[in-house]
Design an enzyme around this catalytic site. Structure first.
Site, PDB file in Angstrom:
ATOM      1  N   ASN A  19       0.844  -1.216   0.000  1.00 25.92           N
ATOM      2  CA  ASN A  19       0.000   0.000   0.000  1.00 25.92           C
ATOM      3  C   ASN A  19       0.872   1.257   0.000  1.00 25.92           C
ATOM      4  OD1 ASN A  19      -3.069  -0.482   0.197  1.00 25.92           O
ATOM      5  ND2 ASN A  19      -2.200  -2.056   1.532  1.00 25.92           N
ATOM      6  N   ARG A  69       4.455   0.399  25.583  1.00 27.31           N
ATOM      7  CA  ARG A  69       3.815   1.145  24.491  1.00 27.31           C
ATOM      8  C   ARG A  69       3.992   2.649  24.652  1.00 27.31           C
ATOM      9  NH1 ARG A  69      -2.521   0.471  22.930  1.00 27.31           N
ATOM     10  NH2 ARG A  69      -2.831   1.567  24.888  1.00 27.31           N
ATOM     11  N   ILE A  96      -1.950  -1.682  17.830  1.00 23.81           N
ATOM     12  CA  ILE A  96      -3.084  -0.896  18.307  1.00 23.81           C
ATOM     13  C   ILE A  96      -2.533   0.333  19.024  1.00 23.81           C
ATOM     14  CG2 ILE A  96      -5.050  -0.866  19.877  1.00 23.81           C
ATOM     15  CD1 ILE A  96      -5.415  -3.857  19.236  1.00 23.81           C
ATOM     16  N   LEU A  97      -2.977   1.479  18.576  1.00 20.93           N
ATOM     17  CA  LEU A  97      -2.466   2.741  19.115  1.00 20.93           C
ATOM     18  C   LEU A  97      -3.322   3.179  20.302  1.00 20.93           C
ATOM     19  CD1 LEU A  97      -1.854   4.294  15.617  1.00 20.93           C
ATOM     20  CD2 LEU A  97      -0.069   3.696  17.278  1.00 20.93           C
ATOM     21  N   ASN A 111      -6.535   4.751   8.175  1.00 23.25           N
ATOM     22  CA  ASN A 111      -6.186   3.329   8.138  1.00 23.25           C
ATOM     23  C   ASN A 111      -6.919   2.664   6.978  1.00 23.25           C
ATOM     24  OD1 ASN A 111      -5.020   0.868   9.096  1.00 23.25           O
ATOM     25  ND2 ASN A 111      -6.985   0.315  10.015  1.00 23.25           N
ATOM     26  N   HIS A 113      -8.447  -1.156   5.980  1.00 18.35           N
ATOM     27  CA  HIS A 113      -8.775  -2.441   6.598  1.00 18.35           C
ATOM     28  C   HIS A 113      -9.348  -3.376   5.529  1.00 18.35           C
ATOM     29  CE1 HIS A 113      -9.802  -5.200   9.810  1.00 18.35           C
ATOM     30  NE2 HIS A 113     -10.992  -5.354   9.255  1.00 18.35           N
ATOM     31  N   SER A 140     -11.801  -1.133   3.164  1.00 18.93           N
ATOM     32  CA  SER A 140     -12.348   0.134   3.655  1.00 18.93           C
ATOM     33  C   SER A 140     -11.219   1.052   4.090  1.00 18.93           C
ATOM     34  CB  SER A 140     -13.239  -0.102   4.881  1.00 18.93           C
ATOM     35  OG  SER A 140     -14.249  -1.044   4.625  1.00 18.93           O
ATOM     36  N   ASP A 149     -10.832  -0.382  14.385  1.00 25.21           N
ATOM     37  CA  ASP A 149     -11.470  -0.454  13.063  1.00 25.21           C
ATOM     38  C   ASP A 149     -12.861   0.175  13.073  1.00 25.21           C
ATOM     39  OD1 ASP A 149      -9.233  -1.830  12.099  1.00 25.21           O
ATOM     40  OD2 ASP A 149     -10.060  -3.760  12.693  1.00 25.21           O
TER      41      ASP A 149
HETATM   42  C1  GRF Z   1      -3.318  -4.817   3.879  1.00 26.84           C
HETATM   43  O1  GRF Z   1      -4.058  -5.867   3.367  1.00 26.84           O
HETATM   44  C2  GRF Z   1      -4.129  -3.976   4.804  1.00 26.84           C
HETATM   45  O2  GRF Z   1      -5.477  -3.980   4.506  1.00 26.84           O
HETATM   46  C3  GRF Z   1      -3.914  -4.635   6.130  1.00 26.84           C
HETATM   47  O3  GRF Z   1      -2.592  -5.081   6.096  1.00 26.84           O
HETATM   48  C4  GRF Z   1      -2.193  -5.321   4.763  1.00 26.84           C
HETATM   49  C5  GRF Z   1      -0.916  -4.592   4.518  1.00 26.84           C
HETATM   50  O4  GRF Z   1      -0.319  -4.938   3.298  1.00 26.84           O
HETATM   51  N1  GRF Z   1      -4.203  -3.711   7.188  1.00 26.84           N
HETATM   52  P1  GRF Z   1       0.940  -4.126   2.773  1.00 26.84           P
HETATM   53  O5  GRF Z   1       1.975  -4.124   3.867  1.00 26.84           O
HETATM   54  O6  GRF Z   1       0.480  -2.747   2.417  1.00 26.84           O
HETATM   55  O7  GRF Z   1       1.420  -4.891   1.567  1.00 26.84           O
END
Ligand code: GRF
Length: 227
Positions: A19, A69, A96-97, A111, A113, A140, A149
């Protein structure tokens, strides 16, 4: 803002960083008016090498090396503030923050998800979707709140669940959508079109009553359809 008006992003990762790479590509292509000023990994993630390969500033802030943490988050805040990031983007950040951290970055913390929230919060979403026999799944993008989430939903993309799907095949189909909707969502914020105001998302000055929906065959990151 950067001197050239681009929104300054910090991207937090724990895994492969796909991502992050998709967001970096959208920035590099000027598809969105943003730039990644800092990548931070909380562990020795494979995404660190990906970030380096893309020429991004990347910092390993190993959570396991801090006593608790609070100390980790204190170092994280220092790193984020030093970077001048305006938007903090969680991209596969498996941590988890705390409530104070979330409040500090309220409206500036996003974020992604891998489910159609509010369905399937938490882990192993693809497995749970297959076990339930759902015909549809997706991803999402949401603002982060103190509820896991559970923050205001900004956009979603749906994919079909196919008869012969495995966790891997379904995950790959969802991830392809993540790579489209996350840059799109950030682009709307960078363009000044979308913001969180008092727990409500505003788009182009109006209340966004339901998340934006991108169908899996749409290609434009500029013109998301509205529900
Ligand atoms: C993604 O599928 C995201 O939805 C989840 O963790 C994964 C991260 O993948 N929270 P990447 O590290 O971006 O490849």
């Amino acid at each position: 803002m950067s001197a050239d008006g681009r929104l300054r992003l910090a991207v937090l990762i724990s895994g492969q960083g796909s991502n992050m790479a998709a967001i970096a590509q959208a920035c590099a292509r000027h598809t969105i008016n943003a730039e990644i000023v800092q990548v931070i990994a909380d562990r020795a993630a494979t995404g660190i090498a990906v970030a380096q390969g893309l020429g991004l500033n990347v910092q390993l802030l190993a959570a396991a090396s801090f006593p608790d943490r609070d100390h980790f988050e204190s170092a994280l805040v220092d790193a984020l503030d030093a970077s001048g990031a305006e938007l903090v983007v969680l991209a596969g950040f498996m941590r988890i923050l705390s409530v104070p951290f979330v409040h500090r970055y309220a409206g500036r913390l996003l974020n992604i998800h891998p489910s159609l929230l509010p369905k399937y919060k938490g882990l192993h979403t693809h497995r749970r979707v297959l076990q339930a026999g759902d015909s549809e799944h997706g991803a999402s993008v949401h603002f982060v709140s103190a509820q896991l989430d559970g923050g205001a939903l900004l956009c979603q993309s749906t994919v079909p669940v196919l008869a012969n799907d495995t966790e891997q095949s379904l995950s790959a189909r969802v991830q392809a959508q993540e790579h489209r909707i996350y840059p799109m969502a950030i682009g709307l914020i960078a363009a000044g079109r979308l913001k969180l105001a008092g727990g409500t998302i505003e788009l182009d000055g109006g209340v966004l009553a339901r998340p934006l929906v991108m169908q899996h065959d749409e290609t434009s990151a500029q013109n998301p359809s509205r529900v």
